[in-house]
Design an enzyme around this catalytic site. Sequence first.
Site, mmCIF file in Angstrom:
data_model
loop_
_atom_site.group_PDB
_atom_site.id
_atom_site.type_symbol
_atom_site.label_atom_id
_atom_site.label_comp_id
_atom_site.label_asym_id
_atom_site.label_seq_id
_atom_site.Cartn_x
_atom_site.Cartn_y
_atom_site.Cartn_z
ATOM 1 C CG HIS A 12 -16.909 -3.481 -11.122
ATOM 2 N ND1 HIS A 12 -16.879 -4.468 -12.048
ATOM 3 C CD2 HIS A 12 -18.125 -3.765 -10.232
ATOM 4 C CE1 HIS A 12 -17.869 -5.075 -11.905
ATOM 5 N NE2 HIS A 12 -18.549 -4.570 -10.938
ATOM 6 C CG HIS A 59 -23.537 -3.533 -12.556
ATOM 7 N ND1 HIS A 59 -22.389 -3.300 -13.383
ATOM 8 C CD2 HIS A 59 -23.221 -4.324 -11.643
ATOM 9 C CE1 HIS A 59 -21.433 -3.881 -12.658
ATOM 10 N NE2 HIS A 59 -21.951 -4.412 -11.598
ATOM 11 C CG HIS A 192 -19.683 -8.066 -4.166
ATOM 12 N ND1 HIS A 192 -18.884 -8.664 -5.417
ATOM 13 C CD2 HIS A 192 -20.358 -7.047 -4.899
ATOM 14 C CE1 HIS A 192 -18.973 -8.200 -6.392
ATOM 15 N NE2 HIS A 192 -19.924 -7.242 -6.181
ATOM 16 C CD GLU A 239 -19.903 -7.777 -10.138
ATOM 17 O OE1 GLU A 239 -18.667 -7.609 -9.508
ATOM 18 O OE2 GLU A 239 -20.794 -7.071 -10.492
HETATM 19 C C1 DHB Z 1 -21.123 -2.705 -5.164
HETATM 20 C C2 DHB Z 1 -20.192 -3.573 -5.717
HETATM 21 C C3 DHB Z 1 -20.462 -3.881 -7.224
HETATM 22 O O1 DHB Z 1 -20.004 -4.863 -7.819
HETATM 23 C C4 DHB Z 1 -21.396 -3.063 -7.932
HETATM 24 O O2 DHB Z 1 -21.464 -3.477 -9.192
HETATM 25 C C5 DHB Z 1 -22.264 -2.222 -7.178
HETATM 26 C C6 DHB Z 1 -21.974 -2.013 -5.698
HETATM 27 C C7 DHB Z 1 -20.982 -2.628 -3.642
HETATM 28 O O3 DHB Z 1 -20.120 -3.143 -2.926
HETATM 29 O O4 DHB Z 1 -21.381 -1.370 -3.011
HETATM 30 FE FE FE Z 2 -20.553 -5.258 -9.926
#
Ligand code: DHB
Ligand code: FE
Length: 279
Positions: A12, A59, A192, A239
């Site tokens: 997401h 979040h 990420h 996550e």
């Molecule tokens: C991004 C990824 C995420 O899981 C999130 O919650 C907010 C931003 C991103 O890669 O921009």
């Molecule tokens: Fe996220």
Amino acid sequence: MAVIVGSVMTSHVPAIGGAIAKGLQDEPYWKPFFDGFAPVRRWLAAVRPDVAVVFYNDHGLNFFLDKMPTFAIGAAPEYRNADEGWGLPPLPPFAGDEDLSWHLVESLVADDFDMVTCQEMLVDHAFTLPMALLWPDQRWPVRVVPVCINTVLFPLPSAARCHRLGQAVGRAVQAWDADARVLVLGTGGLSHQLEGTRAGHLNKAFDLQFIDSLTRDPLWATRFSINDLVKQVGTQGIELLMWLAARGALPGAVAELHRNYHIPISNTASGLLLLEHRG
Ligand code: DHB
Ligand code: FE
């Protein structure tokens, strides 16, 4: 008794919501990502689930740092999202399945999972965007039960415990006295990291091993500590615990029907996996 039809696990990223709002699905940047969902939508149209249990991580929209439950579950008649600061349009509300929610609350607490029960709950992009990817007309054909796992404020629950939570959810769903077909969603990851000196960190090799493990050896990731997982996949890549919980909810055999992996979407290695439950 209720039947678990399978699980969809997906990343997401708020930017996906921006792309949907602007109709960019066929642009070169977005096409390899959005095209990944067509086989999942075909499967959903054939399988026609009635309810979705959604493992996701908030979040800061519903839970902030002052009060952060490790595990929370929705028991509301309806769930809405709200402005998270990304400038995304709010989506139509999601109908809750209160009967399944309360059945899960009773069963999980009896199983020693101390869930925070939320009779009001805002759901953020981690919940809404996967729903919009699965049902782009946004006329949600399923009732929902959100299950939220903390990934934003340490300490986090271990991978093994998240998997066990999933198993407890799976057992409870199968014991639910309802003629219903239940889909399990897990949304988050894959690798990420959004902040600090490792901002932009991705780990394709680990992500692919993790996806493989969900069919070949579902306990593989449970052998890592949270800190070791963060080292591998980044502070937000953690996550992927949602995928592990969702996998835990599928008892017995599964078949991988579809996957997609595309780097990057915004700062994220985006993954998609469809597992059918073969009991
Ligand atoms: C991004 C990824 C995420 O899981 C999130 O919650 C907010 C931003 C991103 O890669 O921009
Ligand atoms: Fe996220």
